[in-house]
Design an enzyme around this catalytic site. Sequence first.
Site, PDB file in Angstrom:
ATOM      1  N   HIS B  55      -8.333   2.643   5.115  1.00  0.00           N
ATOM      2  CA  HIS B  55      -8.036   3.190   3.798  1.00  0.00           C
ATOM      3  C   HIS B  55      -7.453   4.605   3.891  1.00  0.00           C
ATOM      4  O   HIS B  55      -6.525   4.953   3.177  1.00  0.00           O
ATOM      5  CB  HIS B  55      -9.323   3.207   2.972  1.00  0.00           C
ATOM      6  CG  HIS B  55      -9.142   3.638   1.555  1.00  0.00           C
ATOM      7  ND1 HIS B  55      -8.780   2.767   0.567  1.00  0.00           N
ATOM      8  CD2 HIS B  55      -9.267   4.853   0.974  1.00  0.00           C
ATOM      9  CE1 HIS B  55      -8.698   3.428  -0.576  1.00  0.00           C
ATOM     10  NE2 HIS B  55      -8.985   4.695  -0.359  1.00  0.00           N
ATOM     11  N   HIS B 104      -8.135   0.395  -6.455  1.00  0.00           N
ATOM     12  CA  HIS B 104      -9.593   0.537  -6.413  1.00  0.00           C
ATOM     13  C   HIS B 104     -10.185  -0.867  -6.474  1.00  0.00           C
ATOM     14  O   HIS B 104     -11.058  -1.164  -7.284  1.00  0.00           O
ATOM     15  CB  HIS B 104     -10.090   1.424  -7.560  1.00  0.00           C
ATOM     16  CG  HIS B 104     -11.070   2.447  -7.102  1.00  0.00           C
ATOM     17  ND1 HIS B 104     -12.204   2.778  -7.767  1.00  0.00           N
ATOM     18  CD2 HIS B 104     -11.079   3.208  -5.985  1.00  0.00           C
ATOM     19  CE1 HIS B 104     -12.870   3.698  -7.095  1.00  0.00           C
ATOM     20  NE2 HIS B 104     -12.208   3.972  -6.016  1.00  0.00           N
ATOM     21  N   GLY B 549       2.877   6.167  -2.350  1.00  0.00           N
ATOM     22  CA  GLY B 549       2.298   4.863  -2.630  1.00  0.00           C
ATOM     23  C   GLY B 549       0.958   4.720  -1.967  1.00  0.00           C
ATOM     24  O   GLY B 549       0.346   5.687  -1.520  1.00  0.00           O
TER      25      GLY B 549
END
Lengths: 81, 756
Positions: B55, B104, B549
Amino acid sequence: MARVVVNVALKPEILDPQGRAVQGAFGRLGLTGVTDVRQGKQFVLTVDGEVTPAKLEEIKHIAETLLSNPVIEDFTVEVQA
Amino acid sequence: MSVDNVASAKANSDVEQPFAALGLKLDEYERIKEILGRRPTSSELAMYSVMWSEHCSYKSSKVHLRQFGDKVPANDSMLVGIGENAGVVDIGDGWAVTFKVESHNHPSYVEPYQGAATGIGGIVRDIISMGARPVAVMDPLRFGAPEHPDTRRVVNGIVAGIGGYGNCLGLPNIGGEIVFDPSYQGNPLVNALCVGTMKHEDIHLAKASGVGNSVILYGARTGGDGIGGVSVLASETFDADGPAKRPSVQVGDPFMEKLLIECTLEVLHAGLVEGIQDLGGAGISCATSELASNGEGGMHVWLDRVLLRDSTLSPEEILMSESQERMCAVVEPSKVDAFLDVCKKWDIEAVVIGEVNASGRLTVDWHGEQIVDVPPRSVAHDGPVYERPYARPDWMDARQADAPTAERLARPNSAEAVRETLLRMVAAPNLAAKTWVTSQYDRYVRGNTVLAQPEDSGMIRVDEVTGRGIAVSTDCNARFAALDPYRGAQLAFAESYRNVATTGARPLAVTNCLNFGSPEDPSVMWQFEQAVTGLADACLDMGTPVTGGNVSFYNQTGDVAIHPTPVIGVLGVIDDVNKRTGMEWKTAGESIFVLGVTRDELAGSEWAHEIHGHLGGMPPVLDLAVEKNLAEVLLEASKTDLITAAHDVADGGLAQAFVEMAIRADRGATINLPEDQDSFVFLWSESASRAVVVAPHHHDQALVALCSRYGIAVTHVGSVDDTTELHFRGVYGGEVSATIDELRAASEAVLPKLFG
């Protein structure tokens, strides 16, 4: 007739914005020395007859699936005579 | 309480460390030891584990994402590019706009309300850390099958979370997408986009410069929220039986975030800040290492100064905590008092936790013991980079060969059957009115919303004097990407670009949120590589740079990945929002035109999905030169008042476009289907690069001339009338009518019935 009390509160590590807002109000109203406020909710269930262990298990199940969100909340179940 | 410190790490090298449980691979752990020349302390291990997670480090995607930088088109509107918290684009008159979309997804499946809410909170802090005032949010959402019992829980939680947080913040939610597909059953996608505006001189960057400057942590207190959320949650696949690991979920406080916005903008405008960074995934680890790495390279932190919500937190937990609504600023010593005064005014707690130095190291003390001593770049930027193997999966051939021909899938072939299909398609959950969702969002707060759902893009007035404004759209038909990820990503970009142009705004910049399955699966990695290449090529062709992005991997349950879902956001600028083009036709007698060519392209279409549950064939062809010319036609026609309305043609084809325009206008029209084309194909094909436009009758010739100048096919198909019916003529020799009330009722009933 018996009463079963289910207390639901946010887990200790979870932020409680409402509790914080209440704590802020304490300060403004002049109540000092309160370092933390955690807000929860209470369900008082009135039960027909005796609270058998089986009934208590049912209530615990409901507490876990309906009355609380186990991801962010803890609960306790307490039988009152 | 004894803490693992640097001295003991040097002395005792043989301690067994839980690197695997923290998500680090053995070779990554070995590399940390190599960098440090010793074993890491437990605090250092915590930092590396979160910062080197997929992540935060983009370790699987980096090698491919470079294309966005390498293939950057000549476009002088880009002020800040990829790599900062969010890209910044010049929109003229001294105004700049920053926008970004982030995922998310995983938290929103575990705890839909808080997951979606904190998704908004995170992207808003990205925008304020660039110095911009957030002015709007948008949410591209993907859910599982509408009738699946779990979908209701997820939809209700997520929609309420977005509404709850966004409405409390006072930010209008101006659009997005809602798509249902069984592929998202165990992995809903919650992407959150935020747009902010500022004057050029207010742009701020995340770097810690100036030796001796103070590092201030401000906002909410640090608690045990989401510890390891990044490394454990966002970088690992859920088991088939749902989320096994349930780390404490972050809970957001939008009222605190609102104060944080105002406080941050005030300290920035007062010139009190040298560098600023929001705290999101990986919390203090991320903020301190990135600030130090972007600046002169040294920072010392006194971790015991961090204000805690829970005094029992260990230093490792404090470093990893993802408590929401926190920011980190670098401030000159002489301005610290002024900074703290502003914080006090907004009722925000702030504390100096560190200092910038020239040591080239990030050092952290805990009650006098040194617990971290690392080169900040090694944490923040020089994480592992993987060239993961990728290969076109064998099953692609069979999938692409399974085209939805008339022989393969039964098509309506009479006026009666077309009417039946029309009413079914209008009530398809993916095409049905999204009012039930968007009415839970505040769309007009702040008073600058010009267009919002269900218009083609959201539009916000930026300058209240000149009327200068921006339009934003996000799009992705993931079924197209599943059929051909390269073209699917290009089609998503083209649709988003077209949506912006349709409203009369000139497309300027691109952002993306790339949602895929596990990068450890070569098929998924191939989809990713193809989609990134497709998008980068298209952006180069169209002259619109990618400004930033987000990548979200591991969206899969067991071995089954979601459809590749490269959500593309396009931002455009319009000189005067009063000149915008809306989607509803206005008065009787207006002419209705179809721009572009309709081919027999039903693969991946909503019709194939809704009626037949079919996914196969090749997605519609896309000619980017045509797409660009179509946009030029739409822009010029809007500017010169040749058209009074325009609407993009995408999901559900022309039939859906006509229905939406009629419902929006509450006014009927007659459409004459072309005689030389199959009625069904004309109505439900999803060929790219098409739009419906409406012109006042006397402008017909001028519009046709404009189209021929750009080589865009233009077909006069009908006219607006005074009826309350949508009327199709020449449908397999017959006629089809539906009242607007009937269409609206069918469309608006769907979501409340499913989820209300």
